[in-house]
Every structure is written in structure tokens, then in C-alpha cells.
Design a protein around this motif. Sequence first.
Motif, PDB file in Angstrom:
ATOM      1  N   ASN A 196      18.320 -53.876  67.674  1.00 59.41           N
ATOM      2  CA  ASN A 196      19.733 -53.493  67.700  1.00 59.41           C
ATOM      3  C   ASN A 196      19.958 -52.158  68.398  1.00 59.41           C
ATOM      4  OD1 ASN A 196      22.454 -54.017  67.189  1.00 59.41           O
ATOM      5  ND2 ASN A 196      22.429 -52.772  65.319  1.00 59.41           N
ATOM      6  N   ASN A 197      19.339 -51.989  69.548  1.00 58.16           N
ATOM      7  CA  ASN A 197      19.577 -50.761  70.313  1.00 58.16           C
ATOM      8  C   ASN A 197      20.045 -51.115  71.720  1.00 58.16           C
ATOM      9  OD1 ASN A 197      19.507 -47.887  70.702  1.00 58.16           O
ATOM     10  ND2 ASN A 197      17.700 -48.196  71.979  1.00 58.16           N
ATOM     11  N   GLY A 245      10.895 -45.130  64.501  1.00 60.14           N
ATOM     12  CA  GLY A 245      12.159 -44.408  64.495  1.00 60.14           C
ATOM     13  C   GLY A 245      13.299 -45.271  63.990  1.00 60.14           C
ATOM     14  N   ILE A 246      14.318 -44.601  63.462  1.00 57.06           N
ATOM     15  CA  ILE A 246      15.512 -45.298  62.991  1.00 57.06           C
ATOM     16  C   ILE A 246      16.733 -44.440  63.287  1.00 57.06           C
ATOM     17  CG2 ILE A 246      15.257 -44.342  60.643  1.00 57.06           C
ATOM     18  CD1 ILE A 246      16.497 -46.998  59.622  1.00 57.06           C
ATOM     19  N   ARG A 247      17.817 -45.094  63.650  1.00 55.29           N
ATOM     20  CA  ARG A 247      19.101 -44.431  63.877  1.00 55.29           C
ATOM     21  C   ARG A 247      20.179 -45.197  63.131  1.00 55.29           C
ATOM     22  NH1 ARG A 247      23.813 -44.768  67.114  1.00 55.29           N
ATOM     23  NH2 ARG A 247      24.623 -42.701  67.701  1.00 55.29           N
ATOM     24  N   ALA A 248      21.053 -44.461  62.450  1.00 51.15           N
ATOM     25  CA  ALA A 248      22.182 -45.057  61.739  1.00 51.15           C
ATOM     26  C   ALA A 248      23.434 -44.264  62.078  1.00 51.15           C
ATOM     27  CB  ALA A 248      21.943 -45.044  60.230  1.00 51.15           C
ATOM     28  N   ALA A 249      24.489 -44.964  62.484  1.00 56.57           N
ATOM     29  CA  ALA A 249      25.745 -44.301  62.839  1.00 56.57           C
ATOM     30  C   ALA A 249      26.904 -45.186  62.405  1.00 56.57           C
ATOM     31  CB  ALA A 249      25.815 -44.047  64.337  1.00 56.57           C
ATOM     32  N   HIS A 250      27.971 -44.544  61.923  1.00 60.27           N
ATOM     33  CA  HIS A 250      29.133 -45.310  61.481  1.00 60.27           C
ATOM     34  C   HIS A 250      30.392 -44.469  61.612  1.00 60.27           C
ATOM     35  CE1 HIS A 250      31.354 -48.419  59.416  1.00 60.27           C
ATOM     36  NE2 HIS A 250      31.857 -47.507  58.582  1.00 60.27           N
ATOM     37  N   ALA A 251      31.435 -45.079  62.145  1.00 61.57           N
ATOM     38  CA  ALA A 251      32.755 -44.452  62.196  1.00 61.57           C
ATOM     39  C   ALA A 251      33.582 -45.042  61.055  1.00 61.57           C
ATOM     40  CB  ALA A 251      33.420 -44.715  63.534  1.00 61.57           C
ATOM     41  N   PHE A 252      33.894 -44.216  60.072  1.00 60.81           N
ATOM     42  CA  PHE A 252      34.666 -44.681  58.919  1.00 60.81           C
ATOM     43  C   PHE A 252      36.136 -44.887  59.271  1.00 60.81           C
ATOM     44  CE2 PHE A 252      30.959 -42.539  57.217  1.00 60.81           C
ATOM     45  CZ  PHE A 252      30.529 -43.418  56.239  1.00 60.81           C
ATOM     46  N   SER A 253      36.568 -44.204  60.316  1.00 62.99           N
ATOM     47  CA  SER A 253      37.934 -44.352  60.808  1.00 62.99           C
ATOM     48  C   SER A 253      37.961 -43.788  62.216  1.00 62.99           C
ATOM     49  CB  SER A 253      38.914 -43.586  59.911  1.00 62.99           C
ATOM     50  OG  SER A 253      38.692 -42.189  60.005  1.00 62.99           O
ATOM     51  N   ASP A 254      39.148 -43.721  62.809  1.00 64.62           N
ATOM     52  CA  ASP A 254      39.220 -43.109  64.130  1.00 64.62           C
ATOM     53  C   ASP A 254      39.212 -41.591  64.049  1.00 64.62           C
ATOM     54  OD1 ASP A 254      41.692 -42.752  63.042  1.00 64.62           O
ATOM     55  OD2 ASP A 254      42.810 -43.734  64.638  1.00 64.62           O
ATOM     56  N   LYS A 269      26.232 -39.758  61.772  1.00 62.19           N
ATOM     57  CA  LYS A 269      25.018 -40.406  62.264  1.00 62.19           C
ATOM     58  C   LYS A 269      23.811 -39.656  61.731  1.00 62.19           C
ATOM     59  CE  LYS A 269      24.766 -37.777  66.618  1.00 62.19           C
ATOM     60  NZ  LYS A 269      24.696 -37.846  68.084  1.00 62.19           N
ATOM     61  N   ALA A 270      22.683 -40.352  61.683  1.00 65.22           N
ATOM     62  CA  ALA A 270      21.423 -39.736  61.259  1.00 65.22           C
ATOM     63  C   ALA A 270      20.282 -40.425  61.990  1.00 65.22           C
ATOM     64  CB  ALA A 270      21.234 -39.850  59.753  1.00 65.22           C
ATOM     65  N   ASN A 271      19.240 -39.642  62.308  1.00 67.35           N
ATOM     66  CA  ASN A 271      18.082 -40.152  63.025  1.00 67.35           C
ATOM     67  C   ASN A 271      16.805 -39.639  62.375  1.00 67.35           C
ATOM     68  OD1 ASN A 271      19.299 -41.217  65.810  1.00 67.35           O
ATOM     69  ND2 ASN A 271      20.326 -39.284  65.308  1.00 67.35           N
ATOM     70  N   PHE A 272      15.804 -40.497  62.370  1.00 67.72           N
ATOM     71  CA  PHE A 272      14.493 -40.095  61.848  1.00 67.72           C
ATOM     72  C   PHE A 272      13.420 -40.780  62.670  1.00 67.72           C
ATOM     73  CE2 PHE A 272      10.736 -40.958  59.261  1.00 67.72           C
ATOM     74  CZ  PHE A 272      10.406 -39.670  58.854  1.00 67.72           C
ATOM     75  N   SER A 273      12.355 -40.043  62.991  1.00 65.08           N
ATOM     76  CA  SER A 273      11.216 -40.657  63.667  1.00 65.08           C
ATOM     77  C   SER A 273       9.941 -39.940  63.264  1.00 65.08           C
ATOM     78  CB  SER A 273      11.382 -40.609  65.196  1.00 65.08           C
ATOM     79  OG  SER A 273      11.359 -39.281  65.663  1.00 65.08           O
ATOM     80  N   ILE A 330      22.974 -49.694  62.880  1.00 66.36           N
ATOM     81  CA  ILE A 330      21.620 -49.273  62.546  1.00 66.36           C
ATOM     82  C   ILE A 330      20.663 -49.863  63.573  1.00 66.36           C
ATOM     83  CG2 ILE A 330      19.769 -49.386  60.845  1.00 66.36           C
ATOM     84  CD1 ILE A 330      21.890 -49.560  58.677  1.00 66.36           C
ATOM     85  N   SER A 331      19.839 -49.033  64.152  1.00 68.11           N
ATOM     86  CA  SER A 331      18.839 -49.499  65.105  1.00 68.11           C
ATOM     87  C   SER A 331      17.500 -48.873  64.750  1.00 68.11           C
ATOM     88  CB  SER A 331      19.244 -49.148  66.536  1.00 68.11           C
ATOM     89  OG  SER A 331      19.554 -47.768  66.651  1.00 68.11           O
ATOM     90  N   THR A 332      16.441 -49.566  65.083  1.00 71.29           N
ATOM     91  CA  THR A 332      15.098 -49.094  64.757  1.00 71.29           C
ATOM     92  C   THR A 332      14.135 -49.461  65.872  1.00 71.29           C
ATOM     93  OG1 THR A 332      14.477 -51.133  63.608  1.00 71.29           O
ATOM     94  CG2 THR A 332      15.448 -49.388  62.280  1.00 71.29           C
ATOM     95  N   TYR A 333      13.007 -48.761  65.902  1.00 69.80           N
ATOM     96  CA  TYR A 333      11.900 -49.191  66.740  1.00 69.80           C
ATOM     97  C   TYR A 333      10.609 -48.960  65.970  1.00 69.80           C
ATOM     98  CZ  TYR A 333      10.701 -44.325  67.956  1.00 69.80           C
ATOM     99  OH  TYR A 333      10.321 -43.005  67.900  1.00 69.80           O
ATOM    100  N   LEU A 334       9.665 -49.813  66.213  1.00 62.35           N
ATOM    101  CA  LEU A 334       8.327 -49.694  65.645  1.00 62.35           C
ATOM    102  C   LEU A 334       7.343 -49.868  66.787  1.00 62.35           C
ATOM    103  CD1 LEU A 334      10.121 -51.769  63.572  1.00 62.35           C
ATOM    104  CD2 LEU A 334       8.240 -51.121  62.088  1.00 62.35           C
TER     105      LEU A 334
END
Length: 920
Positions: free
Chosen positions: A919-920, A260-269, A274-278, A237-241
Motif C-alpha cells: 500500500n505505498n 518500515g511502516i507509515r501511517a497517515a490520516h486526515a480527520f477532516s480538511d 502521520k507517523a513513521n517507524f523503521s 497505512i503502508s509498510t515494507y519488509l
Amino acid sequence: MKKILFLALLLSGFIGISQTTVNGKVVDQNNEPIPGANVVIVGKAIGTTADFDGLFNLETSEVPPFQLKITSVGYSEATENVTENNQTFTVVLNEAQTFLDEVVISASRTPERIFESPVSVERFGLKEIKNTSSASFYSGLENLKGVDINKASLTFQSLNTRGFATFANTRFLQLIDGMDNSAPGLNFVLGNLVGMNELEVQSVEILPGASSALYGAGAFNGLLYMNSKNPFDFQGISTYLRGGVTSQEAAGSNQYYDIGIRAAHAFSDKFAVKANFSILKGEDWHAVDRGDFDNPTFTRADPSYDGLNVYGDEVGIVLNFDTPLNLAPGTLGSAFVSRTGYDESDLTTYDAESVKFDGSIHYRPFANDFEIVYNGRVGRGNTIYPGANRYAITNFIMQQHKLEFRNDNFFLRGYITTENSGDSYDTRFAAINVNRAWKGDVQWFTEYTGAYIGSRLGNTALPGITTRLDDTAAHAYARQAADSGRLVPGTPGFESAFNQVISDGDLATGAKFIDNTKLRHVDANYNFTHLTKDIAEIQVGGSFREYVLNSGGTIFTDFDKPITYGEYGAYLQVQKKLVDDRLKLTGSVRYDKNEFFDGFFSPRLSAVFTAGEKRNQNFRASIQRGFRNPTTQDLFIGLDAGAAILVGSAPNNLDRDVRTFDISAEGQALTGLQTSTIVGRAAYEGGYSLSSVLAGAPTAADVPIVKPEEITAYELGYRAQFGKVAIDLSAYYNAYTDFLSIQRVLVPLYGEVGDGGLSLLALQNGDRKVYQAYTNSPADIGAYGGTLGIDAKIFGNFDIGANYTYAEIDFNQAAFPDFQTQFNTPRHKVKASFGNTELFKNFGFNVNYRWSDDYEWQSTFQNGPIPSFSVLDAQLNYSVPSIKSVFKLGGSNLLGEEYFTAVGTGLIGSMYYLSWTINN
């Protein structure tokens, strides 16, 4: 024996599910961590990403020995051999010596270093995004050589290369992960209004010049390709303000913010999401030029005043003050009188907003490079778009939904783009019809005429008249009398009328902009190189696109049902390296077919030769043909824009636009008719050229039906790396044929062009209408120019760069006085940058300077000169690894000299901001 077998099976089961663990840290040559570095098992789609401190942990079922590949944008890759479980590595990545080492995809649709690209290419990656001094990554693109950004609004910035662009930039293609980001009804990109969140951007690539051989009709004058981050490679998860202040003399100081915020996750290989909002909100640049651009000495006291950012005063007629009282001609005379207008600031709130969301699902069914991707994007925004008029784009929504199948050798994608104009409206028609809602034109001009005549003759029956007034005072009195009771901005009466007008899509009474157009697109590419690498690198691909125009008859002639039409294309590219891999030859050819036009071939040939003992220099040359199809509006528009009636020239559109107009009293006496019905075909077959009428010698205008525009582009280039210095030089010449253009003609309301009598009387009596036809110019048009860029590292770790761009048009304006090229590009531009990503521990800075020569702006809104300007941007950044944060303090246009890049837009002031990225 049974117990032994059971233990053996149990042990083998544990071995089968055992995990290999690898830990490590990725650092640069200064032992500073490299966040986001990719760690991947060679030959597998298995890997992880380093965190903000450069640390990584990889757990895999792979059994040693195997090899890890560690990469990060802006650094040379490294490999590590894993020979046993629980190994720990410290991986050192060396920073790429120059930007020429960075990898691009767009130039040949296959990964290659910028140094090896067969054409000019610019790249803006993670490092550049972090260090840009502009308030957004998109604005930062204008620091690249050869790139122009025309700024209509805080949220609408139109990017262009090599000239020929207004804000409706239909010659430049913008792709986001392969999807055309143009609004299908408008036919152009609204900047990054509904584009990409900067946390999601992995890189931006720009190809100046024609790219039709690989990308089709849209990539006529240039291509911007934005690549997003894959959730398998960039997790967390990364964000900017970002918050700050915009400062403009007309608008004052106003707060703005961008989050803005970005969230991404690999549950497996196999599975990742992922999702993004700004969201960005602020006060737009106010446009407050109230000068009469065509008559600079005029003030609002002049009866025919028409202010640049004043609307409603375009409605005007010639009033003969002798006729009502049968006075001798010339007693009081006549004058052109316009209605009183409203300032643009009375007609819009200047609320700039951009809200973007996108999400993706990524599935790798075999845990290898084969991937299935669904991506959905939704953007909503408020901005101001200068077209024929100034449009308040309010609550505009655009959606894109894509399904893609891909691996390292192919892709197959299909997507749909839909737009909804929301509450958008035309500010000029808003003013015109608010005036008419209060008092009709006939009544207003009648009252004006009566008041003027009475005040000139000293009619004491009129309020306040005790003696005769001179001409100037009489006009002022007449306007005051006709405007008595006029709706005043901010009052309930005005607001009620205004809200009614902007919710009405009929431009005869309203101003609402209605558009629900969509497009469907499918394209595919297969790279046979893994099968043919001993012979050549071969790629094939193709695409199909369908437009569905849906404006309810308010923009297009789709008053009865949506209009649908399509186009398709296919291409082949072959690359071959020769002479000990020093010579790379590339040949491409594409065939495209639009249902209204003949098919078109777009070939491209290029050669790149690498010279020098260290292979540190190359020379490149290319020649290619390109084409541009007429836009949806060129083909099917049917719109009365006030200054002209716009009629597209698709064969089945010419008779769909039918309008009825009132005829003057003089015309009625001649014809016995009160009205005249004109069909759109008259714009092409039944009008007089505007320039001939203005010159006093009316000549029939023979306007050909529009067809695709063509370009032949020649380019030479040189790139070199000398230690820590990189040089990139290019020169080009573009030759255009069948240049897409507009032509304005005067269509008489009675008589026929060439009759030598009745139609000329119609022109004389003002019984004519201005029509805008879409056609091709017979003129020979060329454009040429070049760029020179130098980037280097000095004094250890300081980055310095400078570039120069020259652009010129080759066109004989005197021979074609009716034709506007809309080149809209300065002849000279200079840009420079200076910075250090690590001036001292965790602290960096960057400074950008831009100078633009003056140039002439041409558009359907207004022509005029653009003065030269200088802009200075700067930023300071400080990293705090303990909280995985970067703080940035910056500002744009720090010199404070307000400037503009197009006539009629608000002056661009200064922006000051503070941002916090996590965290970007």
C-alpha cells in the motif's frame, strides 16, 4: 404558514449540510492504475488520494460546478469538471515524456520544472524509489550523475558532489523538510542513519555546487533536499519488509533486515497526522587490513609495525639499547619500537543498526492552504565513522523538533537539533588504554629493553636463552617477554578492562566519545510573486542559528561550561521572464554574519534561454559566490587524538587548551625540568612546520587564525528534449580562496622556535608534540569538471540512461607540501541504467551499472590510492494489485568484486535482498 416555514427551514438545513460525492479511477495511458494520485478541488485545500487500485472517493460540501486537479509525480496533470452530484470519472494521466518535466523546489525555492532550473539539479522521486536496484533509496542516489557516495559502513554513507569530501563532509548540506540534518557537534550528516523512512519520501532533490545565495554557509559544495509526504495528500497505512544477506570475504555471509511502516490520516480538511517507524539491522563491513600502510614490507615481526586496522601499536618510542649498560654507542644500537596492538575486530562488534521514528501534526485552521505543522524526529543507530581515528558510533541518538507556519507564499519555521553520543568510543584509544590498563608504557618498554639486551648478550638467566640471538630473533623474544600475560580478546580480563575503558571519557585512561551538543535554528521566507507577478517574482528570507557545544571537555574546550555562539543571514531573490517568456533571469544575494567573523555577501546571477520552435531546448549560465564558516571543531576543538593534538582557532579558544607533558632524560639534563606545560596557542605561534623538520631544515610555522572559506562558481549548461530523448549537459569551474585546511606543526617542549639551540635539541631528543592547527591555505585552488546525461525510452516502454562525470583539481601540491586538499574524487565516472516498469503485466525490472576511475584518498586517518572499481546492481519487481503489494528481488555488487571508497574502511561486498511493500 408556521408549518410551511418550518419545512422550508428544515429543507434549507438539509441543503446546507448536503454532500457532493465524486468517484473515479486514475490510470495511465496503458490503463494501469496509478496508486497515490492526488485529487484536489481547484482553489481549495480539499482533496483525497487514489488507493492502490487507482480508485478514489471524494465527499465535499462544495456545491457543483467546480473543477478537480489530478496529479501524480512522473505524470502530466489532468483536470475534470464536476457539474453534478455522484459523478464518476476515469482519469487518464500521461507519463511525463522525460525527467526534465518533473518539478523541483530547491533550485529557486519555488516550484519549477527541471527543464527551467537556472542551475544543475538532480531529482529522485516516487518512481525512482520504486525502481531503484539498490537496497535503499539513499544508496540509490549514487546512480545520479555527478553524485558520489563514500561508504564507511552499512549505515553510514556520505553523499557528495564536485569533490573535496571525507566522511566528515562539512561542505555539503542535507535538509529534511527544511531542517538541517547535520549532527551539530560533528558538523556533518551521518548519511541516512537518523534520516527519513523511505515510505515517507516524496522526492529527493540534489543541487551540485554552491547554493550559499539561498541556503547560507552549509550549502557550499552541494545540497540534498528531502521532501516528505503530506498526510492530507498521502493517507493510509503502508509498510515494507526487506530481508537478505550481506556477503564479504572477511565477514562471511550475514543476515540483515530492514522494516518500515507509515501511517497517515486526515480527520477532516483541517486536521491530519502521520507517523513513521523503521529499523535496519545487519553485520557491518569488517575492516581487516593489517598491512603497515607506511611501510608495506613490514609484518608484525617488525619492532615498529603499525597496522592500518590494528590499534594500540601507534604508541612507540626510540629505545637506545646501549645506554642501560653504558655500552659503546652502536654496540647494540637503537630502534623505534611500538607496543603490540589489537585488531579492529577485537574492539567492535560490527553491529550495524538504524532505528528511526518521526511524527507530525498538521492543522489547517481555515481549511485552505495555511498550515501549522509540528514535526518530531528521533533516530538512534550504530555505525563506524572514520575521522582522525575509527570511531565506533554506538547507540548514537539525534532528535529534531520543528514548528512551522506556512502557506503557498511563505513559511516560518523554528527547530532544535540535539545529539547524544550514547556509548560511542574511539577504537584506537580503546586499544591504547586497554594495553595501559594491563601494563603501563614505561613498564612495558623497560621490560622490552631488558629482554632484548639480555637475549642479544646471551644472558642465560632469561627464560629460554641459551645462546646469543640475532637482532630479529631478539626483537621477537623481547616482544614476547613484554607481552607475557597480555589481555586476550574474549577473555573475562580483556572484557572487563575494555568495558571500563570505553565508559571513561578521559582519553588519558579511556576512549568514550561524549557529545551532547545542540543547535537552535529559525528561518523564514516570503514569496511576493502573487503581488508582484506583473513586475517580477520576488522572494525574501532570513535565518538565525545558535550552537551550544557540550562535550564536558572531552572534544571541545568546554570543560567548565557549554560554549555558545551564533550566526544569522538574510537573502533576496528576483526572477523575471522576458522575450516571450523564453529568457528567465534570476538574481539572488544573501548576507551572513557569524559572531567571530566579518559579514559576507553571497550573490548569484543566472540566465536561462529557451530555444527551438517547440521550446524544447535551453541554455543556462550562472555565476555565484559562496562561503563556508569554520565548523564548531575548527573553532573550539581541544582533543589529543594520539597522532596529533587538535586545537581549534577561535580567538577565545587558543589559551583554553593547556596540557602537561613529561620531558625525556636528555631534556631534563638540559633544562632541569621534568615536565613542560604547553598552551594551545603554541600550535599557531610556537611550532615548526612538519615538512621542514622532515626535510632536515626546521623552519618556524606561522599559522594564521582560521576565517571563512570562499568560492566563486561558474557554470554553463544545456538541456534538451527530442521526443523521448532527454539530454542534460553541464560544465563548471570553482575558484577557492582562503581554503579551510589543517596544518600539522611540531611544538618543542622547551626552548623557543627560532632560538637556534634549545628548541632544536628538543626536536632531536624527541621532546616535541605534533599539533594540528585549523587555518586557511594561501594556495590558489580550483576545481573543474562536467557531466553529460542522456535518458530515453526505447522499444516502446524501456527506460535507458547513461551519464558521464569528469572532475579535476587545479592545485600545485609541490608548492604547498604540508597542505592536503582532500579532493577525494575520481577523475572519471560512468553510470548506466536499463529497465522497464511494465515489461509485462505487473512485472518490471531495473539494472544499474557504475564504473569509477582510481583516485587518491586523503584524510586525517590515512592517505592512499583507491583502485578503480565496477559495480552492478539489479532488481526484479512484481505487483499484486489484489493485495496492494509489490515484491522486489534484488542485489547490489552482483559482480562480487569487493571494493572500497576510502582507505581504512572495510571492503564493500555484495547484498542480496527480497522486499515486500504494501500500500505505498
